[in-house]
Scaffold this motif. Sequence first.
Motif, PDB file in Angstrom:
ATOM      1  N   TYR A   1       2.379   1.953  -3.443  1.00 54.26           N
ATOM      2  CA  TYR A   1       1.393   2.589  -4.330  1.00 54.26           C
ATOM      3  C   TYR A   1       1.175   4.048  -3.933  1.00 54.26           C
ATOM      4  O   TYR A   1       1.044   4.933  -4.795  1.00 54.26           O
ATOM      5  CB  TYR A   1       0.060   1.835  -4.270  1.00 54.26           C
ATOM      6  CG  TYR A   1      -0.027   0.680  -5.245  1.00 54.26           C
ATOM      7  CD1 TYR A   1      -0.147   0.896  -6.615  1.00 54.26           C
ATOM      8  CD2 TYR A   1       0.009  -0.635  -4.799  1.00 54.26           C
ATOM      9  CE1 TYR A   1      -0.223  -0.159  -7.514  1.00 54.26           C
ATOM     10  CE2 TYR A   1      -0.072  -1.698  -5.691  1.00 54.26           C
ATOM     11  CZ  TYR A   1      -0.183  -1.448  -7.045  1.00 54.26           C
ATOM     12  OH  TYR A   1      -0.256  -2.499  -7.929  1.00 54.26           O
ATOM     13  N   GLU A   2       1.159   4.316  -2.642  1.00 57.50           N
ATOM     14  CA  GLU A   2       0.900   5.675  -2.153  1.00 57.50           C
ATOM     15  C   GLU A   2       1.967   6.651  -2.612  1.00 57.50           C
ATOM     16  O   GLU A   2       1.668   7.792  -2.995  1.00 57.50           O
ATOM     17  CB  GLU A   2       0.816   5.661  -0.625  1.00 57.50           C
ATOM     18  CG  GLU A   2       0.472   7.001  -0.009  1.00 57.50           C
ATOM     19  CD  GLU A   2       0.414   6.951   1.499  1.00 57.50           C
ATOM     20  OE1 GLU A   2       0.087   7.985   2.114  1.00 57.50           O
ATOM     21  OE2 GLU A   2       0.695   5.877   2.081  1.00 57.50           O
TER      22      GLU A   2
ATOM     23  N   LEU B   1      -5.209  -1.751  -6.087  1.00 55.37           N
ATOM     24  CA  LEU B   1      -4.678  -0.392  -6.060  1.00 55.37           C
ATOM     25  C   LEU B   1      -4.091   0.054  -7.395  1.00 55.37           C
ATOM     26  O   LEU B   1      -3.701   1.209  -7.540  1.00 55.37           O
ATOM     27  CB  LEU B   1      -3.611  -0.287  -4.964  1.00 55.37           C
ATOM     28  CG  LEU B   1      -4.095  -0.655  -3.558  1.00 55.37           C
ATOM     29  CD1 LEU B   1      -2.953  -0.528  -2.553  1.00 55.37           C
ATOM     30  CD2 LEU B   1      -5.263   0.228  -3.140  1.00 55.37           C
TER      31      LEU B   1
ATOM     32  N   ASN C   1      -7.030   3.751 -10.173  1.00 54.32           N
ATOM     33  CA  ASN C   1      -7.514   4.875  -9.377  1.00 54.32           C
ATOM     34  C   ASN C   1      -9.040   4.857  -9.296  1.00 54.32           C
ATOM     35  O   ASN C   1      -9.715   4.375 -10.205  1.00 54.32           O
ATOM     36  CB  ASN C   1      -7.054   6.199  -9.983  1.00 54.32           C
ATOM     37  CG  ASN C   1      -5.556   6.397  -9.876  1.00 54.32           C
ATOM     38  OD1 ASN C   1      -4.902   5.803  -9.022  1.00 54.32           O
ATOM     39  ND2 ASN C   1      -5.004   7.221 -10.756  1.00 54.32           N
TER      40      ASN C   1
ATOM     41  N   ARG D   1      -7.835   4.743   3.641  1.00 48.25           N
ATOM     42  CA  ARG D   1      -8.044   4.988   2.201  1.00 48.25           C
ATOM     43  C   ARG D   1      -9.518   5.127   1.849  1.00 48.25           C
ATOM     44  O   ARG D   1      -9.857   5.652   0.781  1.00 48.25           O
ATOM     45  CB  ARG D   1      -7.467   3.833   1.373  1.00 48.25           C
ATOM     46  CG  ARG D   1      -5.994   3.599   1.494  1.00 48.25           C
ATOM     47  CD  ARG D   1      -5.469   2.777   0.315  1.00 48.25           C
ATOM     48  NE  ARG D   1      -6.259   1.598   0.021  1.00 48.25           N
ATOM     49  CZ  ARG D   1      -6.023   0.385   0.525  1.00 48.25           C
ATOM     50  NH1 ARG D   1      -5.022   0.203   1.385  1.00 48.25           N
ATOM     51  NH2 ARG D   1      -6.769  -0.646   0.186  1.00 48.25           N
TER      52      ARG D   1
ATOM     53  N   ALA E   1       0.833  -1.208   0.000  1.00 51.63           N
ATOM     54  CA  ALA E   1       0.000   0.000   0.000  1.00 51.63           C
ATOM     55  C   ALA E   1       0.868   1.259   0.000  1.00 51.63           C
ATOM     56  O   ALA E   1       0.560   2.243  -0.687  1.00 51.63           O
ATOM     57  CB  ALA E   1      -0.931  -0.010   1.207  1.00 51.63           C
ATOM     58  N   ARG E   2       1.963   1.228   0.760  1.00 47.63           N
ATOM     59  CA  ARG E   2       2.850   2.392   0.827  1.00 47.63           C
ATOM     60  C   ARG E   2       3.526   2.646  -0.514  1.00 47.63           C
ATOM     61  O   ARG E   2       3.667   3.799  -0.953  1.00 47.63           O
ATOM     62  CB  ARG E   2       3.895   2.160   1.924  1.00 47.63           C
ATOM     63  CG  ARG E   2       4.892   3.290   2.076  1.00 47.63           C
ATOM     64  CD  ARG E   2       4.218   4.608   2.417  1.00 47.63           C
ATOM     65  NE  ARG E   2       5.191   5.679   2.593  1.00 47.63           N
ATOM     66  CZ  ARG E   2       4.892   6.967   2.526  1.00 47.63           C
ATOM     67  NH1 ARG E   2       3.639   7.354   2.304  1.00 47.63           N
ATOM     68  NH2 ARG E   2       5.833   7.869   2.699  1.00 47.63           N
TER      69      ARG E   2
END
Length: 351
Positions: free
Chosen positions: A26-27, A149, A152, A186, A23-24
């Motif tokens: 992708y962030e 992810l 968008n 999110r 997740a990070r």
Amino acid sequence: MFSIETGLLVLSAVYGGLMCLRARLYEIGVLPSKALPCRVVSIGNIAAGGTGKTPMTILVARMIRDMGYRVVVVSRGYRGRMEKTGGVVSDGRTVFTGPDDAGDEPYLLARVLTGIPVVVGQRRYEAGMMAVKRFKPDVIVLDDAFQHLRLNRDLDLVLLDSRSPFGNGHMLPRGLLREPLSALRRAHAVILTRSERAHKTAMPHRMPRHQPLFFATHHLKIRVSGPEDGRLDDDALDISRLKGKKAVAFAGLADNSQFFDSLEHAGCKLVRTFSFADHHRYDCNDLDRIAAAAEKSGVDSLVTTFKDFVKIESQRKWPAAMTVVDVAIQLPTDEADFINTLTDALSLAGS
């Protein structure tokens, strides 16, 4: 001594760490996400199991359609032959494939969503672009995509089962969590499903407090077909019609016990139940066992879910009437606020 419990906890910790790292990445853009040339609404969950994603997808797609937008539903097509290649299940008028090709849930969606095309594909961006080129939608609704992810979205809706929002609090495989609870940050809104007994002030412990919270209820309805043809009657009837009826019930869901309990709560007298794994593909032996049990017991009806029935429809004659149970989700006190959330998200995305 190294126990199975300890092993599962270690695996859960490793899995949770990898999901946080993913997740990070992708962030911060190390792992790229793509955007479709239309608005995107995602419906998903954080805990494995049946939180009501499919009926919520139906509800949201219809709401957006009724706002005047052109809508397409995109689903993974889990365990369907088109999952890897992608394809069009329905154009909103005609259903082109069966559940073996589309997957059971996308096929169910295609059966009930009049005027809303359904497209499947494991790679959601490619499936979304297929939908854009074929149908030119204003909005795509993604079914079960909170963890996807790579694509968008303009609105992330996360469903939690109000009876046990986070299971035992552990990550897979020790528990049911697909991601750590920090992933809820999110989400743009959270929907507590099966909240018939939940109170407005009963926000789940450890849940972030900044998102809108909506309470949804599940309502069972039945569709009855006769013993001769096995065809589905599209006129929904009240679940109370099962009261006092002797039945054999079967299902292949994430939580079969919840389905059987709901039937008994409605007054149905279950003589025997058959429980199968989620997304189970029925074979002749399965159906023969179920039919034999119904014939031997002299029941009034066989009872199954819509999701299961679409996989066996018209495959055989049954010794008793087939009662098909469907689930509808409602937002009895929050519908106006929920529609406003949808409206705001779609308006902002288009500005």
